[in-house]
Design a protein around this motif. Structure first.
Motif, PDB file in Angstrom:
ATOM      1  N   CYS A   1      48.217  48.659  36.564  1.00 32.64           N
ATOM      2  CA  CYS A   1      48.069  48.310  35.146  1.00 32.64           C
ATOM      3  C   CYS A   1      47.208  49.338  34.411  1.00 32.64           C
ATOM      4  O   CYS A   1      46.362  48.982  33.576  1.00 32.64           O
ATOM      5  N   GLY A   2      47.390  50.618  34.738  1.00 28.65           N
ATOM      6  CA  GLY A   2      46.716  51.675  33.995  1.00 28.65           C
ATOM      7  C   GLY A   2      47.445  51.960  32.697  1.00 28.65           C
ATOM      8  O   GLY A   2      48.231  51.139  32.210  1.00 28.65           O
ATOM      9  N   LYS A   3      47.218  53.152  32.134  1.00 26.38           N
ATOM     10  CA  LYS A   3      47.796  53.489  30.828  1.00 26.38           C
ATOM     11  C   LYS A   3      49.321  53.480  30.866  1.00 26.38           C
ATOM     12  O   LYS A   3      49.979  52.912  29.993  1.00 26.38           O
ATOM     13  N   VAL A   4      49.905  54.111  31.888  1.00 30.68           N
ATOM     14  CA  VAL A   4      51.368  54.154  31.989  1.00 30.68           C
ATOM     15  C   VAL A   4      51.914  52.752  32.256  1.00 30.68           C
ATOM     16  O   VAL A   4      52.901  52.326  31.651  1.00 30.68           O
ATOM     17  N   GLY A   5      51.258  52.001  33.149  1.00 32.36           N
ATOM     18  CA  GLY A   5      51.693  50.641  33.459  1.00 32.36           C
ATOM     19  C   GLY A   5      51.706  49.756  32.229  1.00 32.36           C
ATOM     20  O   GLY A   5      52.678  49.021  31.982  1.00 32.36           O
ATOM     21  N   LEU A   6      50.652  49.827  31.420  1.00 25.66           N
ATOM     22  CA  LEU A   6      50.579  48.995  30.206  1.00 25.66           C
ATOM     23  C   LEU A   6      51.670  49.369  29.209  1.00 25.66           C
ATOM     24  O   LEU A   6      52.262  48.498  28.564  1.00 25.66           O
TER      25      LEU A   6
END
Length: 462
Positions: free
Chosen positions: A19-24
């Protein structure tokens, strides 16, 4: 009378690990597209927060754990996307998923060693796709530096067509010209497919007027965009030198793109060990060990005479300040890399030159794959690009079989409003279509529209 209705298309069951930047960004986009999302992250607090914001299911734990994947519903999943900070963990997540379920898998892999073996890893591990935000951002930046007058340059039809965004200079030949008149006065194969003026964006018709200050996007066969810009009096020479601030993976990938183009590359990096690594990896580049935010250092290294300036630090605020500083003291082409989307309205009002969002490049690639996987009828999505802050989409479809849009002159198709068919790619050639042209099986077709969520080429019909 009994009328059979086409069943509504159901969303896919998708598991996102990380759930990092790309995941979000992926969660936000795929929820918007109507898919059922389950998230996995080691941080239980983050899982709870993201789950409540986006109304998605969540499991706290190691995404490579068989038990955790089973808890997340891998047995019934259509797709698992692993975008944690660790390449190895992402590959392991996908390997486990492929062993226990019949689902597709996508892994984010950023390390240059692995990226060089992307096709081997994809085949051997059974991955649907390997994505690398830094590499894709570097490719986009390199395309812009090849055509520095452009704000954006995107590639379609395996590089045979380009979508180019520019700002019309005041008192340019285009100022006050209609789109229909353009094709009569300028002998170049281009199609204007989007206009932004005073914050509003629309898809033009032949009667639409072009004005100085407008930001326009146009489609052209590869190389023809340069001819078009020269015809309207806009300088197009590629840059001969660039200064990159920060020795990140993105900086390495960008230098690898630029050096073979004959561009001299200077990288400023604060960490001495990273400088030593870059010196070995990039023997033809100049590596400077120093603080890239030091004004005196930048002046000493020739920022006032450099032809292009690309801050690639890991901090958006630093990148923005460096860009604004470069624009004040030099005539360099500047490109700003931004990872977060906070304060997007404020950022859009700043004069930052070209802005590149790596995680949006990746989310578009994945959304294109998901839409193609989701019950497409006679065509597949090849490429997807969001234009003008996601107010329009450019979608490239591959036509696999006969349908309601094939073998019929375009003028006779009942097309939705706010939509343009921009090019047809046939047997390696790019055709800017007229009303008498038709779509054939085997073509790829690019459509620009303000409608969202197209999964199939037949969605262009009313």
């Amino acid at each position: 009378m009994l009328i059979a209705k086409k069943p509504a298309k159901q969303g896919l069951n998708i598991i996102i690990v990380g759930c990092g930047k790309v995941g979000l960004t992926l969660i936000e986009q795929l929820v918007k597209e109507g898919h059922d999302i389950t998230i996995i992250d080691q941080d239980a607090k983050k899982v709870q927060e993201v789950g409540s914001i986006y109304d998605v299911m969540g499991v706290a734990g190691n995404g490579a754990s068989h038990r955790v994947q089973m808890d997340a519903g891998i047995a019934s999943a259509d797709l698992l996307i692993a975008v944690t900070e660790s390449d190895e963990l992402n590959l392991l997540c996908c390997t486990v998923a492929n062993q226990v379920a019949n689902c597709s898998t996508i892994a984010r892999v950023r390390t240059p060693d692995y990226s060089g073996e992307a096709s081997y890893l994809r085949d051997k591990l059974g991955l649907a796709m390997i994505i690398n935000p830094e590499l894709e951002a570097a490719r986009e930046i390199a395309r812009i530096l090849y055509l520095p007058t452009a704000l954006e340059v995107n590639s379609f039809a395996h590089g045979q067509a380009e979508l180019i965004k520019i700002q019309i200079p005041e008192n340019n030949i285009l100022d006050g010209m209609s789109v229909a008149m353009l094709s009569k006065k300028i002998n170049t194969s281009v199609l204007i497919c989007g206009i932004e003026r005073s914050g509003a964006m629309y898809i033009p018709s032949g009667d639409s007027l072009l004005l100085g200050g407008d930001k326009i996007s146009f489609v052209a066969p590869k190389g023809h965009g340069r001819f078009f810009l020269e015809d309207i009096g806009i300088k197009t020479n590629q840059v001969k030198s660039t200064m990159i601030i920060g020795g990140s993976k993105a900086a390495y990938y960008l230098a690898k793109q630029l050096l073979p183009m004959g561009v001299s590359v200077k990288i400023v990096e604060q960490d001495l060990k990273r400088c030593e690594v870059l010196s070995e990896l990039l023997p033809k580049a100049t590596i400077i060990n120093g603080d890239g935010t030091d004004e005196d250092l930048l002046e000493e290294e020739g920022i006032d005479s450099i032809e292009s300036f690309v801050p690639l630090t890991g901090i958006d605020e630093e990148n923005i300040l460096l860009t604004l500083h470069a624009k004040q003291i030099s005539k360099a082409k500047v490109i700003t890399k931004i990872n977060r989307m906070n304060f997007k309205d404020v950022i859009s009002r700043l004069d930052l030159g070209s802005v590149v969002y790596p995680r949006y490049i990746i989310s578009e690639t994945i959304v294109a794959y998901v839409r193609a996987k989701k019950d497409s009828m006679g065509s597949n999505i090849e490429t997807l690009y969001h234009m003008f802050d996601s107010r329009a989409e450019a979608i490239e479809f591959r036509v696999n079989e006969l349908s309601a849009v094939t073998d019929i002159p375009l003028m006779d198709l009942s097309l939705k409003d706010n939509l343009l068919i921009c090019f047809i790619s046939r047997n390696g050639s790019i055709l800017i279509p007229t009303g008498s042209d038709s779509i054939q099986v085997g073509d790829t077709v690019m459509v620009v529209t303000t409608h969202t969520g197209f999964n199939d080429l037949q969605d262009i019909l009313k």
